[in-house]
Design an enzyme around this catalytic site. Structure first.
Site, PDB file in Angstrom:
ATOM      1  N   SER A  55       3.087   3.728 -10.799  1.00  0.00           N
ATOM      2  CA  SER A  55       2.965   3.074 -12.102  1.00  0.00           C
ATOM      3  C   SER A  55       1.767   3.539 -12.916  1.00  0.00           C
ATOM      4  O   SER A  55       1.665   3.225 -14.099  1.00  0.00           O
ATOM      5  CB  SER A  55       2.873   1.553 -11.914  1.00  0.00           C
ATOM      6  OG  SER A  55       1.662   1.208 -11.265  1.00  0.00           O
ATOM      7  N   LYS A  56       0.852   4.312 -12.305  1.00  0.00           N
ATOM      8  CA  LYS A  56      -0.407   4.640 -12.973  1.00  0.00           C
ATOM      9  C   LYS A  56      -0.212   5.677 -14.074  1.00  0.00           C
ATOM     10  O   LYS A  56       0.772   6.411 -14.100  1.00  0.00           O
ATOM     11  CB  LYS A  56      -1.429   5.138 -11.944  1.00  0.00           C
ATOM     12  CG  LYS A  56      -1.730   4.132 -10.829  1.00  0.00           C
ATOM     13  CD  LYS A  56      -2.211   2.801 -11.380  1.00  0.00           C
ATOM     14  CE  LYS A  56      -2.726   1.842 -10.319  1.00  0.00           C
ATOM     15  NZ  LYS A  56      -1.679   1.360  -9.400  1.00  0.00           N
TER      16      LYS A  56
END
Length: 425
Positions: free
Chosen positions: A202-203
């Site tokens: 998700s980063k």
């Protein structure tokens, strides 16, 4: 039902178009992965094949990006935090001050080195570690302070670095949600003793899983290297093809927390895309700030020293009259239905997070005193509790669109807030 009926109650949604997807592969990503596949070396623990490892290439690129001499890639953000803590000398029974508002790894990593997380309240505007509250928690047992640059804010690093100097404590910057952010013209992660990063799916910079520790301290970097590769470090000079590049020094015992060559190759390709994507997010977030403020929300702010902001999660506090007794949960579910994109409540205070449960793992049952010191206790954290009750968050993929997308988000917030009396519990 008419357009004023909330989508969660069966009405028409504000939006039915797709959102930008995440992750987005860089142009050279597929070729880089194929090169590793055919290289005969998939990890730094594999035999040297006569060419520089992808891991070394990424480490150099990430260090250069931050303007520091040392980067040690690691398997995850969790691994990076544990490596930094242990390299800073944190161990059994030591206290580590951590923000009470964060992902559970801020606490579980401290437990992972047999230390004790001491939960500190956060600033009501930035939602990052409150320097005054942190100062009040320093004791003779305190061995480090971990600051998380949370959601889309940078913490008050002037005050926190001064605190660390006064007490002779290492300051570890957790930059898992802040790749590329700057404070007084310097990249976050470079103002403390060490900076740690997550490259989880998700980063804003991702290889699916992965992490890194950066530092200007050569001795600290060498300790991190040993700790992440079973007590081995990369050779100063390339070995003969077919030989091991990792050298057994006997200096320090470690564990295997290495990044694979596939992940390193992917990160090297993704890194040049980071600044452009961050700029798109900043531009859209500025518009969204104005639109949501007009709707009665209070977007998260950042500390005055911030010179470049990044957005991992866009966060805003909902107005009190939309919350009722249940907090932001019902409104977030209604917003998700209107947008077709997840809108989530903010993190709960760490001691109240169901994922923080030291008693559930026998490895943390060192003795009765340790169990007592690490037991969850959410008392005395009023700002963290209030933030958890009021905050709504959106993943950064929503900020990779255009102005029309920001207006859709604002329209959904406006609709839900106007009809908050109709929210199902």
């Amino acid at each position: 039902m008419d357009s004023h009926t909330l989508a969660v109650n069966g009405g028409p949604a504000v939006r039915d178009r797709p959102w930008p997807r995440w992750p987005q592969a860089a142009p050279g990503a597929a070729k880089a992965l194929e090169e590793v596949l055919e290289s005969g070396r998939w990890a730094i623990s594999g035999p040297y094949r006569g060419t520089e490892s992808q891991e070394r290439r990424f480490a150099r690129a990430f260090a250069d990006y931050h303007g520091v001499p040392h980067c040690v890639p690691a398997a995850s953000g969790t691994a990076s935090l544990m490596l930094a803590l242990e390299a800073c000398g944190v161990g059994a029974g030591d206290e580590v001050i951590v923000p009470a508002l964060s992902w559970v790894a801020s606490a579980s990593t401290v437990l992972g080195v047999n230390a004790v997380p001491v939960f500190c309240d956060v600033d009501p505007d930035t939602l990052c570690l409150d320097p005054a509250a942190a100062e009040a928690l320093v004791t003779g047992r305190t061995k480090a302070v971990v600051v998380v640059h949370l959601y889309s804010a940078v913490a008050d690093l002037d005050a926190l670095t001064a605190l660390a100097r006064r007490h002779g404590l290492p300051l570890i910057e957790d930059c898992a949600q802040a790749h590329g952010a700057e404070y007084r013209g310097r990249k976050v992660g470079t103002l403390g003793t060490a900076g740690t990063f997550s490259m989880q799916h998700s980063k804003v910079l991702t290889s699916g899983e992965g992490g890194a520790v950066i530092t200007a301290d050569a001795a600290l970097a060498r300790r991190v290297e040993h700790l992440r590769a079973d007590g081995r470090v990369l050779a100063a000079h390339p070995p003969a093809p077919g030989a091991m590049e990792l050298v057994e020094t006997g200096e320090l015992m470690g564990s295997n927390r290495c990044l694979s060559e596939f992940q390193a190759a992917l990160l090297t390709e993704q890194l040049p895309e980071l600044d452009g994507q961050n700029e798109t997010r900043r531009r859209n977030a500025a518009l969204l700030d104005r639109l949501l403020a007009e709707a009665g929300c209070r977007p998260q702010s950042t500390s005055p020293g911030t010179t470049r902001r990044t957005y991992y999660t866009y966060a805003a506090a909902l107005p009190e009259d939309a919350l009722g007794t249940l907090g932001s949960g019902p409104a977030c579910r209604a917003l998700t239905a209107e947008l077709g994109f997840p809108v989530s409540p903010g993190y709960p205070p760490l001691p109240a997070n169901r994922l923080y449960d030291p008693a559930g793992r026998p490895r943390f049952a060192l003795d009765e005193e340790y169990r007592r010191r690490t037991a969850p206790d959410a008392a005395g954290l009023p700002v963290a509790r209030e933030s958890a009750r009021r905050t709504a968050t959106l993943h950064h993929a929503a900020l990779l669109g255009d102005e029309g997308d920001m207006h859709d988000i604002a329209a959904a917030f406006t609709k839900v807030l106007r009809h908050s009396a109709d929210l199902p519990g």
